[in-house]
Enzyme design. Structure first.
Site, PDB file in Angstrom:
ATOM      1  N   GLY A  53     -12.155 -11.049   6.087  1.00 52.19           N
ATOM      2  CA  GLY A  53     -13.553 -10.715   6.484  1.00 52.19           C
ATOM      3  C   GLY A  53     -13.687 -11.293   8.041  1.00 52.19           C
ATOM      4  CG  PHE A  55     -16.103 -17.180   8.179  1.00 52.85           C
ATOM      5  CD1 PHE A  55     -16.066 -18.039   7.380  1.00 52.85           C
ATOM      6  CD2 PHE A  55     -17.409 -16.353   8.527  1.00 52.85           C
ATOM      7  CE1 PHE A  55     -17.082 -18.408   6.518  1.00 52.85           C
ATOM      8  CE2 PHE A  55     -18.383 -16.543   7.755  1.00 52.85           C
ATOM      9  CZ  PHE A  55     -18.356 -17.439   6.576  1.00 52.85           C
ATOM     10  CE  LYS A  73     -16.156 -15.296   1.934  1.00 49.35           C
ATOM     11  NZ  LYS A  73     -17.364 -14.758   1.854  1.00 49.35           N
ATOM     12  CG  ASP A 166     -24.316  -8.259   6.172  1.00 51.95           C
ATOM     13  OD1 ASP A 166     -24.465  -7.284   6.778  1.00 51.95           O
ATOM     14  OD2 ASP A 166     -23.241  -8.745   6.285  1.00 51.95           O
TER      15      ASP A 166
HETATM   16  P1  ADP Z   1     -16.534 -12.479   5.196  1.00 48.98           P
HETATM   17  O1  ADP Z   1     -17.573 -12.998   4.605  1.00 48.98           O
HETATM   18  O2  ADP Z   1     -15.578 -13.338   6.200  1.00 48.98           O
HETATM   19  O3  ADP Z   1     -16.667 -11.110   5.630  1.00 48.98           O
HETATM   20  P2  ADP Z   1     -16.037 -11.018   2.648  1.00 48.98           P
HETATM   21  O4  ADP Z   1     -16.695 -11.830   1.535  1.00 48.98           O
HETATM   22  O5  ADP Z   1     -16.372  -9.879   3.071  1.00 48.98           O
HETATM   23  O6  ADP Z   1     -15.512 -12.116   4.048  1.00 48.98           O
HETATM   24  O7  ADP Z   1     -14.555 -10.899   2.075  1.00 48.98           O
HETATM   25  C1  ADP Z   1     -13.154 -10.426   2.907  1.00 48.98           C
HETATM   26  C2  ADP Z   1     -12.731  -9.234   1.984  1.00 48.98           C
HETATM   27  O8  ADP Z   1     -12.269  -9.605   0.891  1.00 48.98           O
HETATM   28  C3  ADP Z   1     -13.433  -8.294   1.654  1.00 48.98           C
HETATM   29  O9  ADP Z   1     -13.738  -7.079   2.663  1.00 48.98           O
HETATM   30  C4  ADP Z   1     -12.779  -7.665   0.425  1.00 48.98           C
HETATM   31  O10 ADP Z   1     -11.633  -6.699   0.804  1.00 48.98           O
HETATM   32  C5  ADP Z   1     -12.334  -9.031  -0.235  1.00 48.98           C
HETATM   33  N1  ADP Z   1     -13.052  -9.347  -1.040  1.00 48.98           N
HETATM   34  C6  ADP Z   1     -14.145 -10.272  -0.944  1.00 48.98           C
HETATM   35  N2  ADP Z   1     -14.795 -10.679  -2.261  1.00 48.98           N
HETATM   36  C7  ADP Z   1     -14.061  -9.998  -3.293  1.00 48.98           C
HETATM   37  C8  ADP Z   1     -14.252 -10.012  -4.531  1.00 48.98           C
HETATM   38  N3  ADP Z   1     -15.176 -10.594  -5.369  1.00 48.98           N
HETATM   39  N4  ADP Z   1     -13.196  -9.318  -5.404  1.00 48.98           N
HETATM   40  C9  ADP Z   1     -12.307  -8.412  -4.545  1.00 48.98           C
HETATM   41  N5  ADP Z   1     -12.143  -8.563  -3.205  1.00 48.98           N
HETATM   42  C10 ADP Z   1     -12.973  -9.223  -2.323  1.00 48.98           C
END
Ligand code: ADP
Length: 328
Positions: A53, A55, A73, A166
């Site tokens: 994502g 960061f 994460k 968001d």
């Molecule tokens: P950011 O806050 O930096 O945008 P995200 O929370 O969107 O990060 O997470 C980045 C990526 O990780 C997501 O686009 C998804 O592909 C994956 N991801 C995030 N949370 C989950 C989850 N709970 N289960 C599976 N994949 C996840």
């Protein structure tokens, strides 16, 4: 030991006093084993890459003790900007207090070496965005099911004075049962009073899903109702197969939003028949006057969910990510 200890907001957070002690780059994979700092803390082995994502990078992580899998994460403790740190702090503070069947469950956060690890419920079926890219229009029963689940989550948040801010297809994750899990609380905020609302005039959200009052600085703030606008955008997209305000430039997106300039597909063009009830519901959510937008409860009581053919599937197969389900 996955007991939900109160999240200590100072323990695992990146501190800007910490030197950017690492020469490792952002893209470096994390160590194969990470462990919680306290004595007897859990150990996780890091598995497959899930996604990246703004960061954070996400990996599968399995709890060494019993093999249970989570989404981990990973955020570098030394963040490039102070602003980002604050955002991450708010994200953890808000997300850690949420517990709902249609919200990605937050388990815990801890620091290990030079990163913060957030242990989350794993959503193995991607996001509604991934599904939308493959399928475009979803069937009416699917739209109803996802809308009901999304509204349940939004109702829960708003009751607790949280605005997600968001909501978009990419932040609606899908669990192993193809249930929606609202995730990414990176822009969430507590809005408790009118005064809070007035302070909330920072431009946030993703252009295509942004509510008009967020764009209009003279409006002096926004409330939880920004989420209802986004729900309207998501509902439109699932029905029509494209985003309502999609444009080549961001400015043009904003202009379309402020003029409420969106067009439903002609019936002959879209593969899907879109009933008037669905258009009416979306129209109510995409209201330029935020107070006039429905609450989550009003949405699920709308006639769209009660039509003669208004079936709502109790279960969906993960093959729905790629193919329209064949209803009996
Ligand atoms: P950011 O806050 O930096 O945008 P995200 O929370 O969107 O990060 O997470 C980045 C990526 O990780 C997501 O686009 C998804 O592909 C994956 N991801 C995030 N949370 C989950 C989850 N709970 N289960 C599976 N994949 C996840």
């Amino acid at each position: 030991a996955m007991d939900r200890k109160a999240f200590d907001k100072n323990a695992a957070l990146p501190s800007n006093k910490q030197k950017p002690a690492t020469s490792k780059s952002y893209a470096d994979p994390p160590p194969s084993i990470v462990s919680e700092p306290e004595d007897g803390g859990e150990r996780y082995s890091i598995g497959a890459f899930l996604g990246k994502g703004g960061f954070a990078v996400c990996y599968e992580g399995s709890l060494a003790r019993n093999g249970r899998v989570y989404a981990m994460k990973v955020v570098k403790s030394a963040m490039p900007q102070k602003k980002m740190e604050e955002k991450f702090r708010t994200e953890l503070q808000i997300h850690s207090k949420m517990r709902h069947p249609f919200i990605v469950q937050f388990y815990r956060a801890f620091a290990f070496e030079s990163s913060t690890y957030v242990v989350l419920e794993l959503c193995p079926n991607g996001s509604v965005m991934d599904m939308f890219r493959k399928r475009r229009c979803l069937s009416l029963p699917e739209v109803r099911r996802y809308m009901i689940q999304l509204c349940a989550a939004v109702k829960y948040l708003h009751k607790r004075f949280v605005a997600h801010r968001d909501l978009k297809m990419g932040n609606l994750f899908l669990d192993h049962n193809m249930n929606i899990k609202v995730g990414d609380f990176g822009l969430a905020a507590m809005i408790l009073s009118d005064k809070d609302a007035k302070r909330r005039n920072t431009l946030c959200g993703t252009p295509n899903y942004i509510a008009p009052e967020v764009l209009d600085k003279s409006k002096g703030g926004h409330t939880q109702k920004v989420d209802i606008w986004s729900v309207g955008v998501i509902c439109f997209a699932m029905l029509a197969g494209y985003l309502p305000f999609q444009s080549k430039t961001q400015d043009e997106v904003y202009r379309k939003v402020q003029n409420l300039n969106y067009v439903w597909p002609k019936e002959s063009e879209s593969g899907n028949y879109i009933p008037e009830e669905a258009k009416d519901l979306v129209g109510r959510c995409l209201n330029l006057v935020d107070e006039e937008r429905p609450d989550p409860d009003d949405i699920v009581e709308h006639p769209f969910f009660n039509m003669y053919d208004g079936c709502i599937p109790r279960q969906l197969d993960p093959s729905c990510r790629f193919n329209k389900p064949l209803w009996l």
